[in-house]
Design a protein around this motif. Structure first.
Motif, short mmCIF file in Angstrom:
data_model
loop_
_atom_site.label_atom_id
_atom_site.label_comp_id
_atom_site.label_asym_id
_atom_site.label_seq_id
_atom_site.Cartn_x
_atom_site.Cartn_y
_atom_site.Cartn_z
N ARG A 1 0.86 -1.19 0.00
CA ARG A 1 0.00 0.00 0.00
C ARG A 1 0.88 1.22 0.00
O ARG A 1 1.93 1.27 0.63
N THR A 2 0.45 2.21 -0.70
CA THR A 2 1.18 3.47 -0.71
C THR A 2 0.18 4.61 -0.55
O THR A 2 -0.95 4.50 -1.00
N ARG A 3 0.59 5.68 0.09
CA ARG A 3 -0.31 6.81 0.31
C ARG A 3 0.02 7.96 -0.62
O ARG A 3 -0.37 9.09 -0.37
N SER A 4 0.76 7.66 -1.67
CA SER A 4 1.18 8.72 -2.59
C SER A 4 -0.03 9.28 -3.34
O SER A 4 -0.91 8.54 -3.77
N ARG A 5 -0.04 10.60 -3.50
CA ARG A 5 -1.10 11.23 -4.27
C ARG A 5 -0.70 11.38 -5.73
O ARG A 5 -1.46 11.90 -6.54
N ASN A 6 0.51 10.95 -6.07
CA ASN A 6 0.97 11.04 -7.45
C ASN A 6 0.12 10.15 -8.34
O ASN A 6 -0.26 9.04 -7.96
N VAL A 7 -0.17 10.63 -9.53
CA VAL A 7 -0.95 9.87 -10.50
C VAL A 7 -0.20 9.90 -11.82
O VAL A 7 0.28 10.95 -12.25
N ASN A 8 -0.11 8.76 -12.44
CA ASN A 8 0.56 8.64 -13.73
C ASN A 8 -0.24 9.37 -14.80
O ASN A 8 -1.48 9.36 -14.79
N GLY A 9 0.43 9.97 -15.76
CA GLY A 9 -0.24 10.72 -16.81
C GLY A 9 -0.86 9.84 -17.90
O GLY A 9 -1.63 10.32 -18.73
N ARG A 10 -0.54 8.58 -17.90
CA ARG A 10 -1.11 7.67 -18.91
C ARG A 10 -2.61 7.48 -18.65
O ARG A 10 -3.09 7.64 -17.53
N PRO A 11 -3.34 7.07 -19.71
CA PRO A 11 -4.78 6.84 -19.50
C PRO A 11 -5.01 5.66 -18.55
O PRO A 11 -4.17 4.77 -18.43
N ALA A 12 -6.13 5.68 -17.90
CA ALA A 12 -6.45 4.63 -16.92
C ALA A 12 -6.51 3.27 -17.61
O ALA A 12 -6.99 3.14 -18.74
N LEU A 13 -6.00 2.26 -16.92
CA LEU A 13 -6.00 0.89 -17.44
C LEU A 13 -7.33 0.24 -17.08
O LEU A 13 -7.68 0.13 -15.91
N VAL A 14 -8.07 -0.18 -18.09
CA VAL A 14 -9.40 -0.77 -17.88
C VAL A 14 -9.22 -2.28 -17.69
O VAL A 14 -8.63 -2.96 -18.54
N ILE A 15 -9.70 -2.79 -16.58
CA ILE A 15 -9.52 -4.21 -16.24
C ILE A 15 -10.19 -5.12 -17.25
O ILE A 15 -9.67 -6.19 -17.55
N SER A 16 -11.33 -4.73 -17.80
CA SER A 16 -12.05 -5.61 -18.72
C SER A 16 -11.28 -5.85 -20.01
O SER A 16 -11.59 -6.79 -20.75
N THR A 17 -10.25 -5.03 -20.32
CA THR A 17 -9.46 -5.26 -21.53
C THR A 17 -8.40 -6.34 -21.31
O THR A 17 -7.81 -6.82 -22.27
N LEU A 18 -8.17 -6.72 -20.05
CA LEU A 18 -7.18 -7.76 -19.74
C LEU A 18 -7.86 -9.12 -19.70
O LEU A 18 -9.07 -9.24 -19.51
N LYS A 19 -7.06 -10.17 -19.84
CA LYS A 19 -7.57 -11.53 -19.73
C LYS A 19 -7.73 -11.87 -18.25
O LYS A 19 -7.02 -11.32 -17.40
N PRO A 20 -8.66 -12.77 -17.90
CA PRO A 20 -8.92 -13.06 -16.48
C PRO A 20 -7.70 -13.56 -15.70
O PRO A 20 -7.60 -13.33 -14.51
N HIS A 21 -6.76 -14.22 -16.37
CA HIS A 21 -5.60 -14.72 -15.65
C HIS A 21 -4.52 -13.65 -15.48
O HIS A 21 -3.50 -13.90 -14.84
N GLN A 22 -4.74 -12.45 -16.01
CA GLN A 22 -3.75 -11.38 -15.89
C GLN A 22 -4.03 -10.44 -14.71
O GLN A 22 -3.28 -9.50 -14.50
N TYR A 23 -5.09 -10.68 -13.98
CA TYR A 23 -5.38 -9.86 -12.81
C TYR A 23 -6.05 -10.71 -11.74
O TYR A 23 -6.58 -11.78 -12.03
N ASP A 24 -5.98 -10.23 -10.52
CA ASP A 24 -6.53 -10.93 -9.38
C ASP A 24 -7.35 -9.92 -8.58
O ASP A 24 -6.81 -8.91 -8.13
N LEU A 25 -8.64 -10.17 -8.40
CA LEU A 25 -9.51 -9.21 -7.72
C LEU A 25 -9.85 -9.60 -6.29
O LEU A 25 -10.71 -8.98 -5.68
N ARG A 26 -9.18 -10.60 -5.74
CA ARG A 26 -9.45 -10.95 -4.35
C ARG A 26 -9.06 -9.77 -3.46
O ARG A 26 -7.99 -9.18 -3.63
N PRO A 27 -9.90 -9.39 -2.52
CA PRO A 27 -9.63 -8.20 -1.70
C PRO A 27 -8.32 -8.30 -0.92
O PRO A 27 -7.66 -7.30 -0.69
N ALA A 28 -7.93 -9.47 -0.53
CA ALA A 28 -6.71 -9.61 0.27
C ALA A 28 -5.46 -9.34 -0.55
O ALA A 28 -4.45 -8.87 -0.01
#
Length: 188
Positions: free
Chosen positions: A16-43
């Motif tokens: 976890r980081t508390r940085s307020r810095n935000v990258n200038g690139r456009p937001a990465l949309v999760i639905s454009t990735l394949k299901p095995h490329q991300y993990d949405l478990r809260p932990a």
């Protein structure tokens, strides 16, 4: 004070980081990735960073704004410290946890159906079964008896090989030695 000769290495990533810095690139949309490329478990919400192809935690998965944790491109403590250009990039989580889990399980079932089945051995023919039974029934005494039965024929073949062929010896070639040659190395 002299500069340090030690090259900086990648720092361990903080989850976890508390940085307020935000990258200038456009937001990465999760639905454009394949299901095995991300993990949405809260932990351990994380995804594969498109910039450096490493798993990176997602900060604030329950919060209003999600983004990638600042990270280096190399392994922590081993590779040179080079900040990834995907650090602090905003993430648009537009897939529900249940939907992601369902897509992930469906993908696993699809992959399992494409894998080849186990190779089955050929079925035994009657001749194979007969040979296996004969091999199992043979004993050391039976093998010695089989060898003694064939020994006379083997001796006859050996004697026939040692006999000289009938007819004249070739005139233009060297004679064939009848004794085993043992070459000696010349003395230096």
């Amino acid at each position: 004070m002299p500069d340090s000769t030690i090259e900086p290495t990648a720092r361990p990533r903080r989850s976890r980081t508390r940085s307020r810095n935000v990258n200038g690139r456009p937001a990465l949309v999760i639905s454009t990735l394949k299901p095995h490329q991300y993990d949405l478990r809260p932990a351990c919400a994380s995804l594969i960073c498109p910039g450096c192809k490493t798993w990176v935690p997602i900060t604030g998965i329950q919060a209003r704004q999600q983004k990638l944790v600042p990270h280096d491109t190399g392994r922590a403590g081993k590779d040179p410290s080079v900040r990834c250009q995907g650090s602090n990039r905003l993430i648009d989580v537009d897939v529900a946890y249940e939907t992601w889990l369902e897509r992930l399980q469906d993908g696993g079932a699809e992959i399992a159906s494409r894998r080849p089945t186990t190779v089955l051995p050929r079925p035994f023919t009657p001749r194979t079964v007969q040979a296996l039974r004969a091999r199992a029934e043979r004993t050391p005494a039976g093998r010695v008896a089989d060898w003694k039965a064939v020994l006379d024929r083997v001796d006859a073949v050996d004697i026939a090989r040692k006999r000289m062929p009938a007819g004249d010896a070739p005139l233009d070639g060297p004679s064939v030695p009848m004794t085993t040659l043992h070459p000696q190395r010349p003395a230096c």
